[in-house]
Write a protein that holds these residues in place. Structure first.
Motif, short mmCIF file in Angstrom:
data_model
loop_
_atom_site.label_atom_id
_atom_site.label_comp_id
_atom_site.label_asym_id
_atom_site.label_seq_id
_atom_site.Cartn_x
_atom_site.Cartn_y
_atom_site.Cartn_z
N UNK A 249 22.30 35.75 45.61
CA UNK A 249 21.05 35.18 45.12
C UNK A 249 21.03 33.67 45.35
N UNK A 250 19.90 33.19 45.81
CA UNK A 250 19.69 31.78 46.10
C UNK A 250 20.17 30.88 44.95
N UNK A 251 21.02 29.94 45.23
CA UNK A 251 21.45 28.98 44.22
C UNK A 251 22.62 29.42 43.37
N UNK A 252 22.99 30.70 43.44
CA UNK A 252 24.11 31.19 42.62
C UNK A 252 25.43 30.77 43.26
N UNK A 253 26.32 30.18 42.45
CA UNK A 253 27.62 29.75 42.96
C UNK A 253 28.73 30.72 42.59
N UNK A 254 28.53 31.43 41.46
CA UNK A 254 29.52 32.42 41.01
C UNK A 254 28.80 33.73 40.73
N UNK A 255 29.15 34.77 41.46
CA UNK A 255 28.58 36.10 41.25
C UNK A 255 29.63 37.01 40.67
N UNK A 256 29.33 37.60 39.51
CA UNK A 256 30.34 38.41 38.80
C UNK A 256 29.84 39.85 38.63
N UNK A 257 30.69 40.80 38.99
CA UNK A 257 30.39 42.21 38.77
C UNK A 257 31.42 42.76 37.78
N UNK A 258 30.94 43.32 36.66
CA UNK A 258 31.84 43.92 35.68
C UNK A 258 31.68 45.43 35.77
N UNK A 259 32.75 46.12 36.09
CA UNK A 259 32.64 47.56 36.29
C UNK A 259 33.51 48.34 35.32
N UNK A 260 32.88 49.34 34.70
CA UNK A 260 33.57 50.24 33.79
C UNK A 260 34.23 51.33 34.63
N UNK A 261 35.52 51.58 34.41
CA UNK A 261 36.21 52.60 35.21
C UNK A 261 36.40 53.88 34.41
N UNK A 262 37.65 54.24 34.08
CA UNK A 262 37.90 55.56 33.48
C UNK A 262 37.44 55.69 32.03
N UNK A 263 37.32 54.55 31.32
CA UNK A 263 36.88 54.60 29.92
C UNK A 263 36.14 53.30 29.61
N UNK A 264 35.44 53.25 28.47
CA UNK A 264 34.68 52.03 28.12
C UNK A 264 35.55 50.79 27.99
N UNK A 265 36.86 50.96 27.78
CA UNK A 265 37.73 49.77 27.67
C UNK A 265 38.66 49.64 28.87
N UNK A 266 38.29 50.29 29.98
CA UNK A 266 39.07 50.16 31.23
C UNK A 266 38.11 49.59 32.27
N UNK A 267 38.16 48.29 32.45
CA UNK A 267 37.17 47.65 33.32
C UNK A 267 37.84 46.77 34.38
N UNK A 268 37.09 46.48 35.42
CA UNK A 268 37.56 45.45 36.36
C UNK A 268 36.40 44.50 36.65
N UNK A 269 36.77 43.26 36.91
CA UNK A 269 35.75 42.30 37.31
C UNK A 269 36.00 41.92 38.77
N UNK A 270 34.90 41.72 39.49
CA UNK A 270 34.97 41.22 40.86
C UNK A 270 34.14 39.94 40.89
N UNK A 271 34.74 38.88 41.37
CA UNK A 271 34.06 37.58 41.37
C UNK A 271 33.92 37.07 42.81
N UNK A 272 32.73 36.61 43.15
CA UNK A 272 32.51 35.97 44.45
C UNK A 272 32.02 34.55 44.17
N UNK A 273 32.61 33.59 44.84
CA UNK A 273 32.26 32.20 44.56
C UNK A 273 32.00 31.42 45.85
N UNK A 274 31.12 30.46 45.76
CA UNK A 274 30.87 29.54 46.86
C UNK A 274 31.43 28.19 46.43
#
Lengths: 320, 320
Positions: A249-274
């Motif tokens: 997205x235009x102007x975004x410097x940090x893009x974060x995706x929070x993903x729920x895996x096998x259970x509501x308390x089992x998550x991973x984050x993926x971060x993309x930065x410029x």
């Protein structure tokens, strides 16, 4: 340590040997598969025997480019070749038996671990397919429509249809030659870049319509819950590069995706930065890491708890 | 009727004249603007005087490529050139005064109406920028980084970063030359193809998450209401090619976008079809028309009424 050989030496070696088995990497992409298909086809056109080793992770999209070359169970190879594989850790489980027997590796990864006897490498190439093109044209003088089609898949997928930063003048020059040799770029582009699966379009819709912006829109956060995956019927393939979405997205410097895996308390984050933002530094605070522009972390909390923690951490950074 | 001239004749004519004013089309895209910028710059490098006629519809994204060449109010041109303009109906309001005074038109549209004195045309070219490249290299032997940058904008935007069906081997060969001449393809691709505005991402999210599928998923329908436009703050630019979205879903043969305009009963439909489906035939039933693969119609009913009418009409077709 591998012995490094040139394009010409590789072509000569291929012309002097026979009975080839070609290995592709785990979670195979268009480059490794396009290279394998092109190399098998090109070698066969020269009268050689060449097969591709089974890879059960090939997705339906890429199957047509490799299925005719799959090695029969009783094939006994004289020479084993790895294409587009930086390390034996990327071998499929069934290919692990060959990991100390690779005669030749053709690759474009700077991180290649020199596991093969011979190594033809050029890390300045956008796709390994560029090297295969040079080798095959050196061997045969020209390439067939079938070979060109496989190589077009290799070049175009590794460069996001020539849009990524790795695309060079050489990439486009070779792609032009592939089209001249008969690669159906119109149909291939439609298949590879201009078609979205139902699952992809549905989950993309859910993700983008709930995208959150923070810190003067410098940070974009999206979440992918198990409920979203279920209701969209999206597969892992469908969400393959989706972590790049918030950062696009235009102007975004940090893009974060929070993903729920096998259970509501089992998550991973993926971060993309410029730059000047740093994805690795942010993920390191949560026990993860990676590169400056792309990093990740596994966190045993709920999506909302993680979001709150991330915003706290980011607030500290933006306040300074 | 225009006198058709070749690339070489066009280059010769440009070298023999001077004081050029270059006209771009309404709702200017990357091709018309990239061509204008490249031609103005290339002519100046040859010692000529060349300006681009004001076009108030230039969007911020493209401004950097043309703003340095805007003609001052008192500029008196000897020769007026139109680039990438098929008909004078595509002239901006302020350019209409020149519509009978165009000395040269350079274009790649089959539908060109021959309104100029001289016409350099090749409808097989993906972008008008390919013709400008040929003309400028013929004139000067090579092109500068600035000219190459403008031409890269022209070629890449008219081909969807080389993914559309119009892309040829020539397109890629020229693009490779532009990169060699210094066009910063990495930065340009990020700007033009890998960045989405907030408005775009929000409205895309709304549209895709509400996409409806009918007739065994052969038909996809989306709606764009005024409320969606308001809440996403999307501009006309943001939704420029959004009608291609429903048709891009795997297996969909007919993609329909129903858009609410000035009032709830002032709507237009945009239809994209893949043969054997026919967008023109469907739109003709609603008083519109177009091409087999892309057509439209204006309908004085509400979005939901139009959807019901479309489904009735489609049901008749699918039943047969």
């Amino acid at each position: 340590m591998s012995k490094i050989i040139s394009i010409l030496e590789t072509a000569k070696w291929l012309s002097e040997n026979d009975n080839y088995l070609i290995i592709t990497h785990r979670r195979p992409d268009g480059d490794t598969l396009g290279c394998a298909g092109a190399l098998a086809q090109g070698l066969r056109e020269l009268g050689k025997c060449a097969y591709i080793f089974e890879n059960h992770e090939v997705t339906p999209r890429y199957l047509p480019f490799v299925e005719d070359y799959t090695a029969p169970a009783d094939f006994s190879a004289d020479q084993i070749i790895a294409v587009d594989i930086a390390t034996t850790e990327l071998f499929t489980k069934s290919a692990l038996e060959y990991k100390d027997k690779i005669a030749l590796c053709i690759d474009h990864h700077n991180s290649n671990t020199n596991y093969s006897e011979l190594l033809c490498i050029d890390a300045s190439r956008a796709a390994c397919g560029e090297l295969i093109y040079d080798i095959l044209t050196d061997l045969a003088g020209s390439i067939s429509k079938t070979t060109a089609t496989c190589l077009y898949v290799a070049l175009s997928t590794d460069t996001g249809c020539f849009s990524y930063g790795n695309t060079t003048a050489d990439t486009l020059t070779i792609a032009a030659q592939l089209i001249k040799a008969g690669a159906p770029n119109k149909q291939l582009n439609k298949l590879l870049f201009r078609t979205k699966t139902h699952g992809r379009i549905l989950i993309e819709g859910m993700i983008t319509s709930n995208m959150e912006f923070h810190f003067d829109d410098k940070v974009a956060i999206v979440k992918i819950t198990r409920e979203m995956m279920n209701s969209s019927k999206a597969t892992e393939d469908d969400i393959d590069d989706i972590a790049s979405l918030p950062g696009s997205v235009e102007g975004v410097g940090i893009g974060i995706t929070i993903r729920e895996l096998s259970s509501p308390t089992d998550c991973k984050i993926s971060v993309r930065a410029t730059p000047p933002y740093n994805a690795h530094e942010l993920c390191a605070k949560f026990g993860g890491g990676g590169h400056i522009t792309a990093a990740g972390a596994s966190i045993k909390k709920t999506v909302d708890e993680i979001k709150a923690d991330l915003l706290d951490e980011l607030k500290r950074n933006f306040d300074n």
